[in-house]
Write a protein that holds these residues in place. Structure first.
Motif, PDB file in Angstrom:
ATOM      1  N   THR A  36      -6.168  32.157  58.231  1.00  0.00           N
ATOM      2  CA  THR A  36      -7.606  32.352  58.385  1.00  0.00           C
ATOM      3  C   THR A  36      -8.365  31.164  57.817  1.00  0.00           C
ATOM      4  O   THR A  36      -7.803  30.290  57.153  1.00  0.00           O
ATOM      5  CB  THR A  36      -8.070  33.613  57.622  1.00  0.00           C
ATOM      6  OG1 THR A  36      -7.936  33.351  56.220  1.00  0.00           O
ATOM      7  CG2 THR A  36      -7.255  34.818  57.983  1.00  0.00           C
ATOM      8  N   ILE A  85      -8.760  43.609  66.783  1.00  0.00           N
ATOM      9  CA  ILE A  85      -7.964  43.247  65.612  1.00  0.00           C
ATOM     10  C   ILE A  85      -8.443  43.944  64.345  1.00  0.00           C
ATOM     11  O   ILE A  85      -7.915  43.710  63.267  1.00  0.00           O
ATOM     12  CB  ILE A  85      -7.971  41.725  65.385  1.00  0.00           C
ATOM     13  CG1 ILE A  85      -9.400  41.228  65.082  1.00  0.00           C
ATOM     14  CG2 ILE A  85      -7.375  40.993  66.574  1.00  0.00           C
ATOM     15  CD1 ILE A  85      -9.440  39.788  64.601  1.00  0.00           C
ATOM     16  N   ARG A 110      -8.769  39.040  58.514  1.00  0.00           N
ATOM     17  CA  ARG A 110      -8.815  39.114  59.981  1.00  0.00           C
ATOM     18  C   ARG A 110     -10.238  38.790  60.421  1.00  0.00           C
ATOM     19  O   ARG A 110     -11.188  39.462  60.029  1.00  0.00           O
ATOM     20  CB  ARG A 110      -8.403  40.504  60.477  1.00  0.00           C
ATOM     21  CG  ARG A 110      -6.962  40.869  60.164  1.00  0.00           C
ATOM     22  CD  ARG A 110      -6.605  42.258  60.670  1.00  0.00           C
ATOM     23  NE  ARG A 110      -7.514  43.279  60.161  1.00  0.00           N
ATOM     24  CZ  ARG A 110      -7.398  43.835  58.969  1.00  0.00           C
ATOM     25  NH1 ARG A 110      -6.420  43.487  58.157  1.00  0.00           N
ATOM     26  NH2 ARG A 110      -8.256  44.761  58.577  1.00  0.00           N
TER      27      ARG A 110
END
Length: 264
Positions: A2, A152, A84
């Motif tokens: 990320t 997600i 996420r």
């Protein structure tokens, strides 16, 4: 990996406060001809919807690029706790050779591919999974883009002018959809728009950028609806306009749009 992992890899630690999903700590990124942003200092709390607005060229998209790791600050630090990251673009950015369902599946691991169907159902496209992008209207394609971001189960949702190219009726429907999904899921969201009405309808707070490079003119909380929901939205919009520099502009949220976006 990320954007926050990338920050850590360059020596910037993750945010230590678990309630803070995104933090800009005196962040600057200056481009030629005075573009970019200067000394942005703010946090986004878990479950909060932060709107970012301002005139063209003030650094709204630069802020999002920094948040998702597509750009690196000259000075300051971007940190957070999101693992996420979901992104909704101004254009849906669907792969034309894949169906709507397969475009959503792209972001999911094989063992979670079935979540793509439920994500399409949540945005009202349970019937359209087998259609290719060429067969989708503009509004339907943007719904697929939203479904892809939601599939997600993101810790942080970033939205960059997601309704800019849509007609009034489609825009109204998607405003209501995003507002409902964000509040039902308690999604931490950064929503960028040049349209102050969208910011007032969707967001808990409004961060107003001004100038080139963009600096924070102010951060406004949505007012309490004590005097009525529509009155609160109009006051919120007017306060944002005044910070941008449009004090002569009049608030313009129609009652039916306010009701549909707020679930009222």
């Amino acid at each position: 990996m990320t954007s926050f992992d990338r920050c850590a890899a360059t020596g910037n630690p993750a945010e230590s406060d678990p309630a803070v999903v995104l933090r800009f700590d005196h962040v600057s990124l200056i481009f030629a001809q005075d573009g970019g942003i200067r000394d942005l200092n703010f946090t986004v709390q878990r479950g909060e919807i932060l709107g970012v607005t301002g005139q063209s060229g003030c650094g709204k998209t630069t802020l999002l690029r920094l948040a998702c790791g597509l750009a690196k600050a000259d000075t300051g630090r971007v940190a957070g706790n999101a693992r996420r990251l979901g992104m909704v673009f101004q254009e849906p950015r669907l792969l034309p050779w894949l169906t709507a369902l397969d475009n959503v599946r792209l972001v999911l691991p094989p063992q979670a591919a079935s979540r793509a169907e439920s994500a399409l159902a949540e945005v009202g496209l349970a019937h359209a999974g087998d259609l290719h992008p060429a067969k989708l209207s503009g509004g339907m394609a943007q719904r697929v883009g939203i479904a892809r971001a939601l599939a997600i189960d993101p810790d942080l949702l970033l939205m960059d002018e997601p309704f800019a190219n849509l007609d009034t009726f489609t825009r109204k429907d998607l405003l209501a959809l995003v507002t409902r999904q964000a509040h039902e899921r308690k999604l931490t969201t950064v929503f960028v728009s040049h349209d102050v009405r969208d910011i007032a309808l969707i967001c808990d707070q409004a961060l107003v950028l001004r100038g080139r490079p963009g600096t924070i003119a102010g951060i406004l909380d949505r007012p309490s609806p004590g005097g009525g929901r529509r009155r609160a939205l109009l006051d919120f919009e007017q306060s944002i306009l005044e910070l941008i520099g449009g004090s002569g502009a009049r608030s313009s949220i129609a009652p039916e749009i306010a009701d549909s976006a707020s679930g009222g």
